[in-house]
Design an enzyme around this catalytic site. Sequence first.
Site, PDB file in Angstrom:
ATOM      1  N   GLN A   1       4.331  -9.652 -10.752  1.00 52.35           N
ATOM      2  CA  GLN A   1       2.816 -10.318 -11.015  1.00 52.35           C
ATOM      3  C   GLN A   1       2.170 -10.240 -12.348  1.00 52.35           C
ATOM      4  O   GLN A   1       1.429 -11.002 -12.722  1.00 52.35           O
ATOM      5  CB  GLN A   1       1.970  -9.926  -9.812  1.00 52.35           C
ATOM      6  CG  GLN A   1       1.471  -8.548  -9.938  1.00 52.35           C
ATOM      7  CD  GLN A   1       0.780  -8.109  -8.854  1.00 52.35           C
ATOM      8  OE1 GLN A   1       1.226  -7.894  -7.688  1.00 52.35           O
ATOM      9  NE2 GLN A   1      -0.590  -7.701  -8.852  1.00 52.35           N
TER      10      GLN A   1
ATOM     11  N   CYS B   1      -1.074 -10.476  -6.308  1.00 56.44           N
ATOM     12  CA  CYS B   1      -0.470 -10.092  -5.173  1.00 56.44           C
ATOM     13  C   CYS B   1      -0.459 -11.138  -3.934  1.00 56.44           C
ATOM     14  O   CYS B   1       0.649 -11.457  -3.271  1.00 56.44           O
ATOM     15  CB  CYS B   1      -0.641  -8.675  -4.730  1.00 56.44           C
ATOM     16  SG  CYS B   1      -2.483  -8.766  -4.369  1.00 56.44           S
TER      17      CYS B   1
ATOM     18  N   HIS C   1      -3.735  -4.362  -1.193  1.00 53.52           N
ATOM     19  CA  HIS C   1      -2.457  -4.922  -1.844  1.00 53.52           C
ATOM     20  C   HIS C   1      -1.907  -5.726  -0.852  1.00 53.52           C
ATOM     21  O   HIS C   1      -1.973  -5.368   0.184  1.00 53.52           O
ATOM     22  CB  HIS C   1      -1.736  -4.186  -2.434  1.00 53.52           C
ATOM     23  CG  HIS C   1      -0.468  -4.245  -3.286  1.00 53.52           C
ATOM     24  ND1 HIS C   1      -0.710  -5.259  -4.254  1.00 53.52           N
ATOM     25  CD2 HIS C   1       0.775  -4.109  -3.306  1.00 53.52           C
ATOM     26  CE1 HIS C   1       0.506  -5.321  -4.673  1.00 53.52           C
ATOM     27  NE2 HIS C   1       1.514  -4.704  -4.194  1.00 53.52           N
TER      28      HIS C   1
ATOM     29  N   ASN D   1       7.909  -5.991  -2.923  1.00 55.99           N
ATOM     30  CA  ASN D   1       6.629  -5.838  -3.595  1.00 55.99           C
ATOM     31  C   ASN D   1       6.776  -6.828  -4.878  1.00 55.99           C
ATOM     32  O   ASN D   1       7.782  -7.500  -4.898  1.00 55.99           O
ATOM     33  CB  ASN D   1       6.217  -4.402  -4.337  1.00 55.99           C
ATOM     34  CG  ASN D   1       5.240  -4.166  -4.616  1.00 55.99           C
ATOM     35  OD1 ASN D   1       4.173  -5.057  -4.658  1.00 55.99           O
ATOM     36  ND2 ASN D   1       4.922  -2.758  -4.990  1.00 55.99           N
TER      37      ASN D   1
END
Length: 361
Positions: free
Chosen positions: A154, A160, A294, A314
Amino acid sequence: MKFSLFLGCVAVSILVVASGHTFNSTLDEDWKSWKSCYEKQYTQDEESYRRMVWEDNMRYIKQHNLEHSMGKHTFTVGMNQYGDLTTEEFNELMNGFFQDAADNSTEEDDDEGNGYDEDVDDLESDEIEESDDVMKYRKLDWRKKGLVTPVKKQGRCGSCWAFSVTGAIEGQWAKKCRRLVSLSEQNLLDCDTHSYGCMGGFKLSAFEYVKENGIQSEKAYPYIAKQSHCKFRKDKIAARIKKCNKVKKGEQNLAKALWKHGPIAVSLNSHPRSFHLYKQGVYSDPKCTQRRGHAVLVVGFGRENGINYWLVKNSWGTHWGEKGYIKIAKNRGNLCGIANYGVYPIVRKYMCKTLASSNST
Ligand SMILES: *[C@@H]1O[C@H](CO)[C@@H](O)[C@H](O)[C@H]1NC(C)=O
Ligand SMILES: *[C@@H]1O[C@H](CO)[C@@H](O)[C@H](O)[C@H]1NC(C)=O
């Protein structure tokens, strides 16, 4: 090889000295190679501050891993591209999930999912604890079923939420349409007017956007890590969704939904420093409370050294964690609040056909 890495950075140590700070000179080479590796460039003023922060993180890593070697932790930490940020700076920069205010989505009402039942051979029968049917399966990894695209990054942008949403749609699209297409976060960043681009966003709002408009591919609408004007083109849609379902709170429900449907977009707490610098093993820091911030993608679960974990994709690049993934302790009181807020989209088979000719890019 290593030597050539350092060549560009010879001038740097002079700046450090000039700033008046005393740094640990044994770390000079590490600092240089770290900066070179992650292409860090600082102004003269910034350099000494960043070095200070970085050294503090280095001390933290050393201490944690020493404790790990004595059996105090189930995971290690390590230096990564975020090592020049304080915990506060990191959280300000990277957290971008807002709790959806108007949450009208239904919970687990879709019966179409045909799950993962072909993989009965993954069953480790000697380890069965949970009584629930689905719970007897110890291992699930949707990557192996082709539902997960490579790890993305990102950058310095609180986006996110967009990565979490594209990840979930990519999974359902691949499952229903048998085609794994990387989808565009930038499309959501620029065009979801209810979210705040790099300042954060809402997963439900992003899903709603895709439901209304469809979404382009990563290739056709590439990521630039900052918000821009919406360049969405209807004739370039790469995927669509019918709607979006919410997973009931709780780790059992998350496991079931994951098993039945595929990768699930969740939100969790990523505030602790141990999370930022996570390297390997099953993450189990009790400091990881249920606070949100997140958004990520759960793609499976498993067991390592006797500890159950959630396998989480992630969006901090492949240099972070286990090639971009983190294993978060499972059935440990909903660690990091991972099972508080799961959502996944519904893709219908007929949607694949309507787009078969239009998603060549
Ligand atoms: C400097 O760093 C090295 C390597 O991490 C460490 O062994 C040493 O104790 C540090 N020295 C000081 C004064 O902190
Ligand atoms: C959610 O439901 C409420 C009440 O039914 C309605 O007023 C609101 O507009 C809905 N929000 C969305 C995003 O659909």
